[in-house]
Design a protein around this motif. Structure first.
Motif, PDB file in Angstrom:
ATOM      1  N   LYS A  64      -4.369   8.239  -2.382  1.00  0.00           N
ATOM      2  CA  LYS A  64      -2.992   7.741  -2.361  1.00  0.00           C
ATOM      3  C   LYS A  64      -2.834   6.458  -3.163  1.00  0.00           C
ATOM      4  O   LYS A  64      -1.766   6.171  -3.710  1.00  0.00           O
ATOM      5  CB  LYS A  64      -2.525   7.495  -0.921  1.00  0.00           C
ATOM      6  N   ALA A  65      -3.907   5.633  -3.229  1.00  0.00           N
ATOM      7  CA  ALA A  65      -3.820   4.340  -3.914  1.00  0.00           C
ATOM      8  C   ALA A  65      -4.377   4.374  -5.331  1.00  0.00           C
ATOM      9  O   ALA A  65      -4.302   3.363  -6.043  1.00  0.00           O
ATOM     10  CB  ALA A  65      -4.570   3.278  -3.098  1.00  0.00           C
ATOM     11  N   THR A  76      -1.899   5.603   2.576  1.00  0.00           N
ATOM     12  CA  THR A  76      -3.165   4.993   2.160  1.00  0.00           C
ATOM     13  C   THR A  76      -4.048   4.737   3.380  1.00  0.00           C
ATOM     14  O   THR A  76      -3.612   4.169   4.383  1.00  0.00           O
ATOM     15  CB  THR A  76      -2.929   3.663   1.427  1.00  0.00           C
ATOM     16  N   PHE A 125       0.850  -1.187   0.000  1.00  0.00           N
ATOM     17  CA  PHE A 125       0.000   0.000   0.000  1.00  0.00           C
ATOM     18  C   PHE A 125       0.889   1.242   0.000  1.00  0.00           C
ATOM     19  O   PHE A 125       1.820   1.341   0.813  1.00  0.00           O
ATOM     20  CB  PHE A 125      -0.887   0.008   1.241  1.00  0.00           C
ATOM     21  N   LEU A 173     -10.516   3.028  -1.004  1.00  0.00           N
ATOM     22  CA  LEU A 173      -9.284   3.653  -0.529  1.00  0.00           C
ATOM     23  C   LEU A 173      -9.216   5.117  -0.946  1.00  0.00           C
ATOM     24  O   LEU A 173      -9.891   5.536  -1.892  1.00  0.00           O
ATOM     25  CB  LEU A 173      -8.074   2.895  -1.083  1.00  0.00           C
TER      26      LEU A 173
END
Length: 576
Positions: free
Chosen positions: A237-238, A213, A209, A234
């Protein structure tokens, strides 16, 4: 109902039924200081989601500052408040000393660490506060986090394995943590996974990850649909990861959730922050990242027979054992202890006098054995330990010679030995036994100093070139501090050990202990006398195997009792 006898107070720590729910009661109007302290200690053991009732016993300022998630101090029994003392001139009010015997600490990353039992003493301070009902006693100073007795901790919390990848390898490593029993364990486990590995394990694992995340803003709970699919939305960030990386992220979640009781997870879907799907991964696809892919293949158990040959235990107690092909099974090289490689093609054996280490094929006759090392120790007890194979195919052994003690590793089970450095040293202790985990990131060592043999877990670190790393052991820590002496150990799953030992003043026990040192009363296995060695599989459905001086080679199937399989024999092992 009893009709006679004394009235006795029952402490919260005596509750053992994991199905019992504890509902905290708020402070009563006009409660005395001792009642406020007792009510607060009881409220810390409740199933209140945010400890709102416990905060009612605190002053408004302390209620805002108090962080129960900062950590948990675990005592052998429920904390006992001492006699009240008047506060000083600079700190008017009342002090209540809080006493107990500390056995463990859980940090803010949910990691449990067992410690050698030690005295615990802190102070709770109360002052009179103005409220709607006039002046009331409330707590304005207290220890950080929670303070719980062991049985309350076991009732309220459960151990869960988070999973991360071994650094540079597509192999899962279990990272045990504790989460609250009845507070949405699925969401808690996923959030704990996203928070990253525990401090102790972090140097040898990595998360797929991206840093930062978290669950998508506004997502408070995760639920399965009717196809056993879990969607884990999520944050941004992901959103930009590749499909390959996303699959590994989903695999981490799948492995983590498989260990939750009563949770069936068929597949995991990871949506982006905008709602579109990043990837979907099912359980079968995730199995390719298992710590020990060989664990469920055969379930064979091996041992040294009464003629010092390597043999395979029969699947049925009514059948006879059979010897393996090659020099280790023919009696050409009499042995004392053995370890079988995880792919079951090769075995390593220590000679009858504990001086030589031999490696040979166990799949065909006519192959010669290789001699890898010779110990110069003066007695069998000061020569070679039993060997151990890790999941990378490397072979480990300890030379117990007091003049030249060494922990040795043979890459791919061959070639010259490479000494493994123990970074913090052993402080004069001698290595008696070596067991390396299937994921090759952790090592269990039995260490003897004086009359005591203790169990410690170390982290296996690899530095330098990938093809020729420098391997060392870091941060050895107690794994069974409650035991006065440990005589045998085996890995029994991704984060569990089968241990033979005894507590101070107690009798020998066979029990399961987590690598963080935690255990429960249910972990004590049926009694068995005079156990010399124990062997367990990483596949927890396989039976435990042991060598008892009085009963021979015995097996313990899940939910059953010990059964004698071979009367004469020693050194039972699973591959590894």
């Amino acid at each position: 109902m009893p009709t006679s006898g004394d009235i006795r107070a029952v402490k919260a720590s005596q509750r053992a039924d994991s199905q019992v729910r504890v509902e905290a009661l708020p402070p009563q109007k006009g409660a005395m200081p001792s009642e406020v302290v007792a009510g607060f200690l009881e409220a810390m053991t409740s199933d209140d989601a945010d400890f709102a009732t416990a905060r009612a016993y605190l002053t408004p300022e302390m209620a805002k500052k108090w962080r129960p998630q900062a950590g948990t101090t675990v005592l052998a029994a429920a904390p006992v408040p001492g006699a009240a003392r008047e506060g000083g001139r600079d700190n008017p009010g009342i002090d209540f000393p809080l006493r107990g015997r500390q056995i463990a600490m859980v940090d803010d990353r949910h990691a449990y660490q067992a410690i050698t039992p030690s005295k615990y003493q802190k102070t709770i301070h109360l002052s009179r506060q103005s409220g709607a009902d006039g002046k009331e006693w409330r707590i304005d100073s207290l220890p950080e986090g929670l303070v719980l007795g062991a049985s309350d901790f076991q009732r309220n919390y459960r151990s869960v394995n988070k999973y991360y990848f071994a650094t540079g390898r597509p192999t899962m490593v279990a990272d045990p943590v504790f989460i609250r029993q009845r507070m949405d364990p699925v969401t808690q486990a996923v959030v704990a996974l996203l928070d990253g590995p525990t401090t102790w394990l972090e140097p040898v694992v990595e998360s797929r990850f991206p840093t930062g995340t978290t669950l998508k803003k506004g997502v408070k709970s995760l639920t399965f649909d009717d196809q056993d699919t879990l969607k884990v939305p999520l944050n941004e960030k992901a959103s930009g990861v590749s499909t390959s990386q996303c699959n590994r992220m989903a695999a981490q979640i799948l492995f983590t959730l498989k260990g939750l009781p009563s949770t069936r997870v068929g597949q995991v879907e990871l949506p982006r922050a905008n709602g579109t799907s990043l990837c979907v991964l099912d359980s079968d696809q995730a199995d390719g990242y298992a710590p020990d892919p060989f664990a469920t293949r055969s379930g064979k158990q091996y041992f040294v027979d009464d003629k010092s040959r390597l043999a395979v235990l029969p699947g049925d107690a009514g059948n006879k054992p059979s010897n393996v092909p090659g020099p280790l099974g023919s009696g050409e090289l009499p042995m004392s202890q053995v370890a079988v490689a995880r792919d079951e093609s090769t075995a390593a054996a220590v000679s009858k006098d504990f001086r030589h280490l031999h490696v040979s094929s166990i799949t065909s006759d006519g192959t010669a054995a290789s001699s890898l090392v010779e110990s110069e120790g003066g007695t069998p007890e000061t020569r070679l330990s039993a060997p151990s194979w890790d999941g990378r195919g490397d072979l480990w052994i300890a030379d117990r010679d007091p003049e030249r003690p060494a922990l040795l590793r043979f890459e791919d089970g061959s070639g010259p030995p490479k000494e493994v450095r123990i970074l913090q040293g052993l402080g004069g202790a001698r290595i008696e036994s070596v067991k390396v985990s299937a994921d090759a990131t952790r090592i269990a060592l039995l260490l003897t100093e004086g009359e005591e043999t203790t169990l410690k877990i170390g982290r296996v670190e690899r530095d330098g070139p990938k093809g020729d790393p420098v391997v060392s052991i870091a941060e050895l820590r107690q794994a069974a501090p409650q035991m006065e002496t440990v005589t045998a150990v085996s890995w029994a799953g991704p984060s569990r050990l089968a241990v033979v030992g005894k507590e101070a003043g107690g009798v020998q026990q066979v029990r399961h202990i987590q690598t963080d040192g935690s255990s429960s009363a249910a972990a004590v296995l049926p009694g068995l006398n005079s156990v010399r060695t124990v062997a367990a599989s990483d596949d927890e459905s396989q039976p435990l195997v042991a060598h008892s001086e009085s009963d021979g080679i015995v097996r313990l199937p899940p939910g059953g009792n010990w059964q004698t399989v071979v009367i004469k024999g020693s050194s039972p092992v699973y591959p590894g």
